[in-house]
Design a protein around this motif. Structure first.
Motif, PDB file in Angstrom:
ATOM      1  N   UNK A  13      -9.029 -75.474  -4.454  1.00  0.00           N
ATOM      2  CA  UNK A  13      -9.445 -73.948  -4.778  1.00  0.00           C
ATOM      3  C   UNK A  13     -10.161 -73.360  -3.564  1.00  0.00           C
ATOM      4  N   UNK A  14      -9.808 -72.068  -3.165  1.00  0.00           N
ATOM      5  CA  UNK A  14     -10.246 -71.415  -2.039  1.00  0.00           C
ATOM      6  C   UNK A  14     -11.107 -70.179  -2.548  1.00  0.00           C
ATOM      7  N   UNK A  15     -11.903 -69.624  -1.425  1.00  0.00           N
ATOM      8  CA  UNK A  15     -12.606 -68.381  -1.662  1.00  0.00           C
ATOM      9  C   UNK A  15     -11.696 -67.240  -1.997  1.00  0.00           C
ATOM     10  N   UNK A  16     -10.495 -67.236  -1.508  1.00  0.00           N
ATOM     11  CA  UNK A  16      -9.667 -66.181  -1.845  1.00  0.00           C
ATOM     12  C   UNK A  16      -9.122 -66.199  -3.381  1.00  0.00           C
ATOM     13  N   UNK A  17      -9.010 -67.264  -4.023  1.00  0.00           N
ATOM     14  CA  UNK A  17      -8.885 -67.222  -5.471  1.00  0.00           C
ATOM     15  C   UNK A  17     -10.057 -66.604  -6.231  1.00  0.00           C
ATOM     16  N   UNK A  18     -11.291 -66.826  -5.703  1.00  0.00           N
ATOM     17  CA  UNK A  18     -12.259 -65.952  -6.567  1.00  0.00           C
ATOM     18  C   UNK A  18     -12.293 -64.645  -6.356  1.00  0.00           C
ATOM     19  N   UNK A  19     -11.812 -64.137  -4.865  1.00  0.00           N
ATOM     20  CA  UNK A  19     -12.092 -62.780  -4.848  1.00  0.00           C
ATOM     21  C   UNK A  19     -10.850 -62.089  -5.345  1.00  0.00           C
ATOM     22  N   UNK A  27     -14.388 -75.342   3.953  1.00  0.00           N
ATOM     23  CA  UNK A  27     -13.019 -75.748   4.080  1.00  0.00           C
ATOM     24  C   UNK A  27     -12.262 -75.574   5.373  1.00  0.00           C
ATOM     25  N   UNK A  28     -12.384 -74.275   5.940  1.00  0.00           N
ATOM     26  CA  UNK A  28     -11.835 -73.943   7.211  1.00  0.00           C
ATOM     27  C   UNK A  28     -12.653 -74.493   8.462  1.00  0.00           C
ATOM     28  N   UNK A  29     -13.933 -74.382   8.466  1.00  0.00           N
ATOM     29  CA  UNK A  29     -14.582 -75.003   9.369  1.00  0.00           C
ATOM     30  C   UNK A  29     -14.384 -76.467   9.473  1.00  0.00           C
ATOM     31  N   UNK A  30     -14.264 -77.011   8.500  1.00  0.00           N
ATOM     32  CA  UNK A  30     -14.072 -78.746   8.394  1.00  0.00           C
ATOM     33  C   UNK A  30     -12.868 -79.059   9.169  1.00  0.00           C
ATOM     34  N   UNK A  31     -11.883 -78.277   8.952  1.00  0.00           N
ATOM     35  CA  UNK A  31     -10.563 -78.422   9.769  1.00  0.00           C
ATOM     36  C   UNK A  31     -10.723 -77.907  11.097  1.00  0.00           C
ATOM     37  N   UNK A  56     -14.351 -74.824 -10.896  1.00  0.00           N
ATOM     38  CA  UNK A  56     -14.337 -74.697  -9.477  1.00  0.00           C
ATOM     39  C   UNK A  56     -14.738 -73.425  -8.941  1.00  0.00           C
ATOM     40  N   UNK A  57     -14.364 -72.342  -9.500  1.00  0.00           N
ATOM     41  CA  UNK A  57     -14.671 -70.909  -8.945  1.00  0.00           C
ATOM     42  C   UNK A  57     -16.094 -70.803  -9.249  1.00  0.00           C
ATOM     43  N   UNK A  58     -16.773 -71.299  -9.909  1.00  0.00           N
ATOM     44  CA  UNK A  58     -18.345 -71.298 -10.024  1.00  0.00           C
ATOM     45  C   UNK A  58     -18.844 -71.727  -8.839  1.00  0.00           C
ATOM     46  N   UNK A  59     -18.340 -72.644  -8.459  1.00  0.00           N
ATOM     47  CA  UNK A  59     -19.007 -73.833  -7.303  1.00  0.00           C
ATOM     48  C   UNK A  59     -18.556 -73.026  -5.975  1.00  0.00           C
ATOM     49  N   UNK A  60     -17.203 -72.447  -6.054  1.00  0.00           N
ATOM     50  CA  UNK A  60     -16.941 -71.835  -4.711  1.00  0.00           C
ATOM     51  C   UNK A  60     -17.895 -70.326  -4.553  1.00  0.00           C
ATOM     52  N   UNK A  61     -18.215 -69.644  -5.723  1.00  0.00           N
ATOM     53  CA  UNK A  61     -18.939 -68.372  -5.494  1.00  0.00           C
ATOM     54  C   UNK A  61     -20.279 -68.894  -5.407  1.00  0.00           C
TER      55      UNK A  61
END
Length: 338
Positions: A42-48, A161-165, A320-325
């Motif tokens: 799950x990524x921020x784009x999913x929540x957006x 996620x992006x920063x880690x890679x 998962x969405x709640x955690x991302x947000x």
């Protein structure tokens, strides 16, 4: 087939923000692969998208832009894969997503799954790996030095996620000094483990902390989050003629005139641009993911999977969405199986 979808944008705490549904089995044609989904992240784009995208009455939008799975069927124009191949990829934002038992994806944006990783570990990587790689090597071109600048990159949001890679790619593929930001003890430790040379606190002004390192003005800044909060510091700390890349959507408009004084270049990264616009070079994402798979199998990059939330269903995806947000994630959240 089973899938998780939404039919109107709602806050994640709404009962029907995400729902379990049944959909017809898709059929592979052209360049498409039909992939049996084994794991998703799950990524921020999913929540957006869930919170804002309009859906036609009576229709359902399936989210999910990261997946690992097995090719079950191929379209008539497919040349890169065959049934039985294990793959990983990030899909396209203008097509139905990966939160389903089976999914259609263009072969040109798919890579072979790293053999050394489980499906869950592999699903954590595609979207963030494409974003980080494209931002640094295709957009900012960190392989090309900035005259007179410190050979360094500042990565804002190093524990995401992006920063880690991005930290790992920069450490393995360049000789850049890597400065990354975190604010909690556990995220700072994570950033150091991934290979950052210096960790600074993004809850405090960034420019004085970079200056205190004594390395000079960094040539590159990669902002993965809260750009509007940090842009004034970036303008102060970056080298003249430096390159600035960002991936988020600043809540306040940036005054581009402020970048003129140092003759800075701005590089937006949108990893869906190639598949959405069917660019002539969209196969670069296939090549990129295969290179990442090779690096993983060689032990040069590790998965950024941090937590698994169980099966792919509406209840677990809402969690998962709640955690991302919340903005407090470290690494990636993965779900697997139905």
């Amino acid at each position: 087939m089973r899938a998780v979808a939404f039919n109107k944008p709602q806050p994640i705490d709404a009962d029907t923000a995400l729902i379990d549904i049944e959909l017809p089995m898709p059929q592979a044609t052209g360049h498409d692969l039909l992939v049996e989904i084994r794991a998703v992240s799950v990524n921020p784009v999913d929540t957006k998208v869930r919170a804002s995208a309009a859906v036609e009455d009576g229709q359902y939008r399936v989210l999910g832009y990261d997946a690992a799975g097995v090719v079950k069927a191929v379209g008539s124009e497919v040349t890169l894969f065959e049934p039985g191949d294990e793959v990983f990829y990030a899909g396209a934002v203008n097509r139905q997503g990966t939160n389903a038992e089976y999914h259609l994806v263009d072969e040109r944006i798919v890579g072979r799954k790293p053999a050394s990783l489980s499906f869950e570990e592999a699903a954590a990587l595609p979207l963030t790996a494409i974003t980080a790689y494209e931002a640094m090597f295709h957009r900012m071109k960190v392989q090309d030095p900035v005259p007179g600048a410190a050979n360094a990159v500042l990565i804002i949001g190093g524990a995401g996620g992006v920063g880690s890679v991005a930290i790992q790619l920069a450490r393995r593929l360049t000789d850049l000094t890597i400065i990354a930001t975190g604010s909690r003890p556990e995220t700072k430790a994570w950033i150091s483990e991934l290979g950052a040379h210096h960790v600074i606190d993004h809850s405090q002004p960034l420019a004085p902390q970079v200056e205190a390192l004594g390395i000079g003005f960094p040539a590159f800044v990669f902002s993965t989050t809260q750009t509007e909060k940090h842009v004034a510091d970036v303008l102060e700390l970056i080298a003249p003629q430096g390159r600035f890349s960002l991936i988020d959507d600043p809540k306040e408009p940036m005054d581009l005139r402020r970048f003129k004084r140092k003759s800075l270049s701005i590089h937006w990264e949108m990893m869906f641009a190639r598949p959405v616009w069917q660019t002539a070079d969209m196969i670069e994402q296939h090549k990129l993911l295969n290179r990442v798979a090779d690096m993983v199998d060689a032990g040069d990059i590790r998965t950024t999977l941090n937590e698994t939330y169980g099966a792919i269903n509406a209840a677990n995806l809402k969690r998962a969405h709640s955690m991302i947000e919340s903005g407090r994630t470290k690494g990636k959240i993965v779900l697997s199986g139905f």
